[in-house]
Design a protein around this motif. Structure first.
Motif, PDB file in Angstrom:
ATOM      1  N   HIS A 231      13.732   6.068  13.170  1.00  0.00           N
ATOM      2  CA  HIS A 231      12.645   6.629  13.979  1.00  0.00           C
ATOM      3  C   HIS A 231      11.527   5.595  13.981  1.00  0.00           C
ATOM      4  CE1 HIS A 231       8.891   8.948  14.498  1.00  0.00           C
ATOM      5  NE2 HIS A 231       9.609   9.484  15.466  1.00  0.00           N
ATOM      6  N   LEU A 232      11.079   5.206  15.185  1.00  0.00           N
ATOM      7  CA  LEU A 232      10.048   4.170  15.304  1.00  0.00           C
ATOM      8  C   LEU A 232       8.670   4.787  15.493  1.00  0.00           C
ATOM      9  CD1 LEU A 232      12.473   2.339  15.503  1.00  0.00           C
ATOM     10  CD2 LEU A 232      11.558   1.349  17.589  1.00  0.00           C
ATOM     11  N   SER A 233       7.673   4.186  14.851  1.00  0.00           N
ATOM     12  CA  SER A 233       6.297   4.636  15.049  1.00  0.00           C
ATOM     13  C   SER A 233       5.337   3.479  14.804  1.00  0.00           C
ATOM     14  CB  SER A 233       5.967   5.802  14.109  1.00  0.00           C
ATOM     15  OG  SER A 233       6.026   5.379  12.756  1.00  0.00           O
ATOM     16  N   LEU A 234       4.069   3.750  15.115  1.00  0.00           N
ATOM     17  CA  LEU A 234       2.983   2.802  14.861  1.00  0.00           C
ATOM     18  C   LEU A 234       2.292   3.268  13.566  1.00  0.00           C
ATOM     19  CD1 LEU A 234       1.659   0.455  16.524  1.00  0.00           C
ATOM     20  CD2 LEU A 234       0.225   2.206  17.584  1.00  0.00           C
ATOM     21  N   LEU A 235       1.934   2.331  12.695  1.00  0.00           N
ATOM     22  CA  LEU A 235       1.369   2.737  11.391  1.00  0.00           C
ATOM     23  C   LEU A 235       0.187   3.695  11.545  1.00  0.00           C
ATOM     24  CD1 LEU A 235       1.441   2.433   8.279  1.00  0.00           C
ATOM     25  CD2 LEU A 235      -0.232   0.595   8.543  1.00  0.00           C
ATOM     26  N   LEU A 236      -0.749   3.348  12.433  1.00  0.00           N
ATOM     27  CA  LEU A 236      -1.963   4.173  12.512  1.00  0.00           C
ATOM     28  C   LEU A 236      -1.745   5.477  13.293  1.00  0.00           C
ATOM     29  CD1 LEU A 236      -4.734   1.418  12.713  1.00  0.00           C
ATOM     30  CD2 LEU A 236      -4.058   2.811  10.741  1.00  0.00           C
ATOM     31  N   ASP A 237      -0.534   5.669  13.857  1.00  0.00           N
ATOM     32  CA  ASP A 237      -0.181   6.993  14.397  1.00  0.00           C
ATOM     33  C   ASP A 237      -0.183   8.039  13.293  1.00  0.00           C
ATOM     34  OD1 ASP A 237       0.178   6.129  16.971  1.00  0.00           O
ATOM     35  OD2 ASP A 237       2.373   6.112  16.889  1.00  0.00           O
ATOM     36  N   HIS A 238      -0.057   7.575  12.048  1.00  0.00           N
ATOM     37  CA  HIS A 238       0.014   8.496  10.918  1.00  0.00           C
ATOM     38  C   HIS A 238      -1.365   8.846  10.363  1.00  0.00           C
ATOM     39  CE1 HIS A 238       4.341   8.073  11.035  1.00  0.00           C
ATOM     40  NE2 HIS A 238       4.164   6.779  11.168  1.00  0.00           N
ATOM     41  N   VAL A 239      -2.406   8.327  11.022  1.00  0.00           N
ATOM     42  CA  VAL A 239      -3.779   8.620  10.603  1.00  0.00           C
ATOM     43  C   VAL A 239      -4.443   9.476  11.681  1.00  0.00           C
ATOM     44  CG1 VAL A 239      -6.006   7.641   9.914  1.00  0.00           C
ATOM     45  CG2 VAL A 239      -3.885   6.389   9.412  1.00  0.00           C
ATOM     46  N   PRO A 240      -4.729  10.744  11.380  1.00  0.00           N
ATOM     47  CA  PRO A 240      -5.318  11.618  12.391  1.00  0.00           C
ATOM     48  C   PRO A 240      -6.583  10.993  12.996  1.00  0.00           C
ATOM     49  CG  PRO A 240      -4.673  12.888  10.458  1.00  0.00           C
ATOM     50  CD  PRO A 240      -4.474  11.440  10.112  1.00  0.00           C
TER      51      PRO A 240
ATOM     52  N   ALA B 261      -7.522  -5.371   7.362  1.00  0.00           N
ATOM     53  CA  ALA B 261      -6.073  -5.119   7.426  1.00  0.00           C
ATOM     54  C   ALA B 261      -5.624  -4.323   6.205  1.00  0.00           C
ATOM     55  CB  ALA B 261      -5.306  -6.444   7.532  1.00  0.00           C
ATOM     56  N   TRP B 262      -6.176  -4.664   5.040  1.00  0.00           N
ATOM     57  CA  TRP B 262      -5.824  -3.910   3.821  1.00  0.00           C
ATOM     58  C   TRP B 262      -6.266  -2.451   3.939  1.00  0.00           C
ATOM     59  CZ3 TRP B 262      -2.776  -3.597  -0.203  1.00  0.00           C
ATOM     60  CH2 TRP B 262      -3.081  -2.669  -1.192  1.00  0.00           C
ATOM     61  N   SER B 263      -7.516  -2.225   4.383  1.00  0.00           N
ATOM     62  CA  SER B 263      -7.972  -0.826   4.417  1.00  0.00           C
ATOM     63  C   SER B 263      -7.215  -0.033   5.487  1.00  0.00           C
ATOM     64  CB  SER B 263      -9.489  -0.710   4.548  1.00  0.00           C
ATOM     65  OG  SER B 263      -9.926  -1.300   5.724  1.00  0.00           O
ATOM     66  N   ASP B 264      -6.865  -0.672   6.607  1.00  0.00           N
ATOM     67  CA  ASP B 264      -6.020   0.008   7.605  1.00  0.00           C
ATOM     68  C   ASP B 264      -4.627   0.293   7.030  1.00  0.00           C
ATOM     69  OD1 ASP B 264      -8.016   0.034   9.502  1.00  0.00           O
ATOM     70  OD2 ASP B 264      -7.169  -1.591  10.709  1.00  0.00           O
ATOM     71  N   ALA B 265      -4.083  -0.671   6.292  1.00  0.00           N
ATOM     72  CA  ALA B 265      -2.750  -0.486   5.690  1.00  0.00           C
ATOM     73  C   ALA B 265      -2.769   0.695   4.727  1.00  0.00           C
ATOM     74  CB  ALA B 265      -2.308  -1.769   4.974  1.00  0.00           C
TER      75      ALA B 265
ATOM     76  N   ALA C 174       0.841  -1.201   0.000  1.00  0.00           N
ATOM     77  CA  ALA C 174       0.000   0.000   0.000  1.00  0.00           C
ATOM     78  C   ALA C 174       0.876   1.251   0.000  1.00  0.00           C
ATOM     79  CB  ALA C 174      -0.924  -0.004   1.223  1.00  0.00           C
ATOM     80  N   PHE C 175       1.964   1.211   0.768  1.00  0.00           N
ATOM     81  CA  PHE C 175       2.840   2.388   0.834  1.00  0.00           C
ATOM     82  C   PHE C 175       3.598   2.574  -0.481  1.00  0.00           C
ATOM     83  CE2 PHE C 175       6.679   4.747   1.901  1.00  0.00           C
ATOM     84  CZ  PHE C 175       6.098   5.876   2.456  1.00  0.00           C
ATOM     85  N   ARG C 176       3.993   1.466  -1.108  1.00  0.00           N
ATOM     86  CA  ARG C 176       4.705   1.586  -2.387  1.00  0.00           C
ATOM     87  C   ARG C 176       3.810   2.297  -3.409  1.00  0.00           C
ATOM     88  NH1 ARG C 176       7.171  -3.067  -2.591  1.00  0.00           N
ATOM     89  NH2 ARG C 176       9.169  -2.118  -2.121  1.00  0.00           N
ATOM     90  N   ARG C 177       2.530   1.901  -3.443  1.00  0.00           N
ATOM     91  CA  ARG C 177       1.590   2.516  -4.375  1.00  0.00           C
ATOM     92  C   ARG C 177       1.405   4.010  -4.085  1.00  0.00           C
ATOM     93  NH1 ARG C 177      -4.295  -0.142  -5.191  1.00  0.00           N
ATOM     94  NH2 ARG C 177      -4.816   1.058  -3.351  1.00  0.00           N
ATOM     95  N   GLU C 178       1.283   4.330  -2.794  1.00  0.00           N
ATOM     96  CA  GLU C 178       1.070   5.719  -2.378  1.00  0.00           C
ATOM     97  C   GLU C 178       2.310   6.570  -2.654  1.00  0.00           C
ATOM     98  OE1 GLU C 178      -1.977   5.929  -1.769  1.00  0.00           O
ATOM     99  OE2 GLU C 178      -1.786   8.085  -1.465  1.00  0.00           O
TER     100      GLU C 178
END
Ligand code: 4NP
Length: 153
Positions: free
Chosen positions: A104-113, A134-138, A20-24
């Motif tokens: 720098h460490l983070s949680l994936l959904l920390d990046h979603v307001p 899982a796909w839609s969260d990713a 998902a990130f590669r596409r984005e």
């Protein structure tokens, strides 16, 4: 810039986050190297879970060529961002990280307001619907992360 996505087995969630990130990143024109890994070693060398391959395919992405690997100490110096899919994996990564290393460490959904601190639920013992989630969260996490990296670039 190098980004690593990490879950437990590297066969269900982090391959989806990687895809998902590669596409984005391509969509936004980010110059990034992207990989995924697991904190566990049970599935090293294996392709993603067939249910993850299927949900990615339903969304137009082929992840069948990925192979699982385990996080290594060198990853903490190689990657700028290591993004965990859930809190347990984030805690394990924090324990592994040597003081003064690069990542720098983070949680994936920390990046979603509004979703800070939330986990992408482990779908391994679930149904297809859990893989869709899982796909839609990713995708949500990948979009949020890509946007903030683009804003900082
Ligand atoms: P993942 O899912 O961490 O999203 O790749 C899992 C894969 C395998 C196992 C657990 C979670 N396992 O227990 O083998």
């Amino acid at each position: 810039m190098r980004i690593l996505f990490v879950c437990l087995g590297n066969i269900c969630r982090s391959p989806l986050a990687e895809a998902a990130f590669r596409r984005e990143a391509e969509r936004l024109g980010l110059d990034v190297e992207i990989d995924s890994a697991g904190t566990g070693d049970w599935h090293v060398g294996r392709p993603p879970d067939p249910r993850s391959i299927a949900v990615a395919a339903r969304n137009g992405v082929d992840i069948g060529g990925l192979r699982a690997r385990q996080v290594s100490p060198a990853d903490f110096d190689r990657f700028d961002h290591i993004v965990a899919l859930d809190r347990e994996n984030l805690a394990n990564l924090r324990r592994m990280q040597a003081p003064g290393s690069r990542a720098h460490l983070s949680l994936l959904l920390d990046h979603v307001p509004g979703r800070e601190g939330e986990a992408v639920a482990d779908p391994y013992y679930g149904e297809d619907a859990h893989f869709d989630l899982a796909w839609s969260d990713a995708v949500a996490g990948a979009q949020g992360l890509a946007r903030s990296l683009k804003a900082r670039a």
